[in-house]
Design an enzyme around this catalytic site. Structure first.
Site, short mmCIF file in Angstrom:
data_model
loop_
_atom_site.label_atom_id
_atom_site.label_comp_id
_atom_site.label_asym_id
_atom_site.label_seq_id
_atom_site.Cartn_x
_atom_site.Cartn_y
_atom_site.Cartn_z
N ASP A 206 0.87 -1.18 0.00
CA ASP A 206 0.00 0.00 0.00
C ASP A 206 0.91 1.23 0.00
O ASP A 206 1.65 1.45 0.95
CB ASP A 206 -0.91 -0.01 1.23
CG ASP A 206 -2.08 0.95 1.09
OD1 ASP A 206 -2.14 1.69 0.09
OD2 ASP A 206 -2.94 0.97 1.99
N ASP B 98 -2.74 2.27 -6.13
CA ASP B 98 -1.66 2.29 -5.14
C ASP B 98 -1.65 1.08 -4.21
O ASP B 98 -0.99 1.10 -3.17
CB ASP B 98 -1.77 3.56 -4.29
CG ASP B 98 -3.07 3.63 -3.51
OD1 ASP B 98 -4.05 3.00 -3.93
OD2 ASP B 98 -3.11 4.33 -2.48
N GLU B 99 -2.34 0.01 -4.59
CA GLU B 99 -2.48 -1.11 -3.66
C GLU B 99 -2.57 -2.42 -4.43
O GLU B 99 -3.24 -2.49 -5.46
CB GLU B 99 -3.75 -0.89 -2.83
CG GLU B 99 -3.98 -1.88 -1.72
CD GLU B 99 -5.26 -1.59 -0.95
OE1 GLU B 99 -5.54 -2.32 0.00
OE2 GLU B 99 -5.98 -0.61 -1.31
#
Length: 471
Positions: free
Chosen positions: A11, A105-106
């Protein structure tokens, strides 16, 4: 569940805000909030400096401004964030063929499938190496969680924030989870959490002690049974490399309610064009066109029309959305519009007769939608000339010239610009016919601020500069 912590969850830390701080030297170490800046905007991401004031994602922007009046408030630059995300996902792909992106973003990574880890030591080494590579490649930091399951790996990455790594040894899951709030488990949102609280269950250990039968009685068979397993620390979901999209959609919330029917039609057509752009970028076509309208009283209506075959033709989508709009009463005002395409396929139906049929059936579909429209609102949840003619695009031609034209160039706070004399910079703010720009680049010292007329011919929109690798 695995005997070794070979499932990794990455993350990125305050991703949008961190990317803005990295690209704008004058904002480093200062509170930054990214999101919609209008009266109805919400926070997309807040930097850690802004979070100290209580600002968090999904918060109304007005509330954020009251909590942190001196923060920098910027409009998102999604193409910039997407380019960084592609670099990160490429690094993850080097670790394993099984990478499951959850957002820009993960992502989850199966280290065992990539042959880079089979025990705690090798998993930790892979995670630390990944963090170093991400920083070197993007200039940003990410937090890593390692565990024997996806659920625990995600919890571990949250504990690692910011810029850390946490490894949770398999076999310790129940001890880890027992004192935590029930909200830590996937699928337990505010409504379910409140329902459990009223039943006297606030911690994960309460769920485990209640037993499966009680949870099934409270939440139903599927949810109750899965929640009981998760309360035991059990999660056998695999890392899935391909997550098939079910739909593609775009929507806009307007600062002021729209009442002009011509303007509303224009906005629907514009959204349809954007939706098709995303549809084509994803390599899909779709059969069902969906229109979403949120009215002045917050009631939300959705209307849909299914074509004979899948399409990625903007004129087809635009006309279908326009027909759906005819079935919606907008006289009280509209605060949000959205256009989507579902029933996705990985090819385009090349049967022009089928697409022309959609135009021929348009009047009937619109009449049917009007007749079947509920009396109370349901609460939420460019092609060739021939194709345009086949779908009745002449109606669009008659409306488009009446669309409102901007009276002056718009400069959004945070967006990139370039000046013929001063070079690259970004917009700090604009208004009253003026725009203020700070001229600086990633890796430079904080730059100087200058103000120009909004129509200055030497000032133009610019491209985002890479965060690393310059100079």
């Amino acid at each position: 569940m695995r005997a070794a912590p070979t499932i990794l969850h990455l993350d990125m830390d305050a991703f949008f805000a961190a990317a803005e701080q990295a690209s704008k030297p004058s904002l480093r170490g200062k509170p930054v909030v990214v999101g919609g800046l209008g009266p109805r905007g919400v926070v997309a991401t807040a930097s850690y400096e802004a979070r100290r004031f209580g600002v968090h994602s999904a918060m109304p922007m007005g509330q954020a401004r009251r909590l942190a009046p001196n923060a920098a408030y910027l409009v998102p630059r999604f193409s910039f964030y997407r380019s960084i995300s592609e670099q990160v996902m490429e690094l993850l792909g080097r670790l394993s063929p099984l990478v499951e992106p959850l957002s820009l973003d993960e992502a989850f990574v199966d280290l065992e499938a990539g042959g880079v880890a089979d025990d705690s030591a090798s998993a930790r080494a892979a995670g630390e190496r990944l963090r170093v590579d991400i920083l070197a490649t993007t200039g940003l930091t990410g937090s890593v969680g390692l565990a024997g399951s996806k659920m625990i790996a995600k919890i571990a990455s949250e504990e690692a924030k910011p810029d850390g790594l946490v490894l949770i040894e398999p076999g310790t899951e129940r001890e880890l989870l027992a004192p935590r709030s029930v909200r830590i488990l996937p699928g337990v949102g505010p409504a379910t959490g409140e329902h459990l609280r009223r039943a006297g269950m606030t911690t994960v250990s309460d769920l485990a002690e209640a037993g499966e039968d009680e949870l099934v009685r409270l939440l139903g068979r599927a949810h109750g049974a899965s929640l009981y397993l998760m309360a035991q620390g059990y999660d056998d979901r695999p890392v899935v490399a391909e997550r098939d999209a079910k739909s593609v959609s775009v929507e806009d919330t307007f600062d002021i309610d729209l009442h002009d029917r011509v303007r509303i039609r224009f906005e629907v057509e514009r959204l349809a064009e954007r939706c098709v752009g995303r549809l084509r970028a994803s390599g899909h076509s779709g059969r069902t066109i969906v229109l979403k309208v949120r009215r002045f009283d917050f009631s939300t209506l959705t209307r849909s029309e299914t074509l004979r075959g899948p399409t990625d033709d903007p004129s087809v989508v635009r006309e279908a959305a326009g027909r759906l709009l005819e079935a919606v009463d907008t006289t009280g005002g509209v605060r949000l519009l959205g256009v989507g395409v579902s029933g996705l396929a990985d090819y385009t139906q090349e049967d022009l007769f089928a697409q022309a049929g959609a135009g021929a059936e348009g009047a009937a579909a619109s009449d049917s939608a009007s007749a079947s429209a509920p009396t109370s609102a349901s609460v939420e949840g460019a092609g060739g000339d021939a194709a345009a003619a086949a779908t009745g695009a002449s109606a669009v031609a008659s409306v488009a010239p009446e669309a409102p034209e901007p009276v002056e160039r718009h400069w959004a706070p945070g967006h990139d610009v370039r000046h013929a004399v001063y070079g690259a910079g970004w917009v700090q703010g604009s208004g009253v016919g003026r725009v203020t720009v700070r001229f600086e680049e990633p890796g430079s010292e904080p730059g100087r601020v200058r103000t120009f007329a909004v129509d200055d011919p030497e000032l133009e929109p610019g491209e985002a500069l890479p965060l690393v690798g310059r100079g």
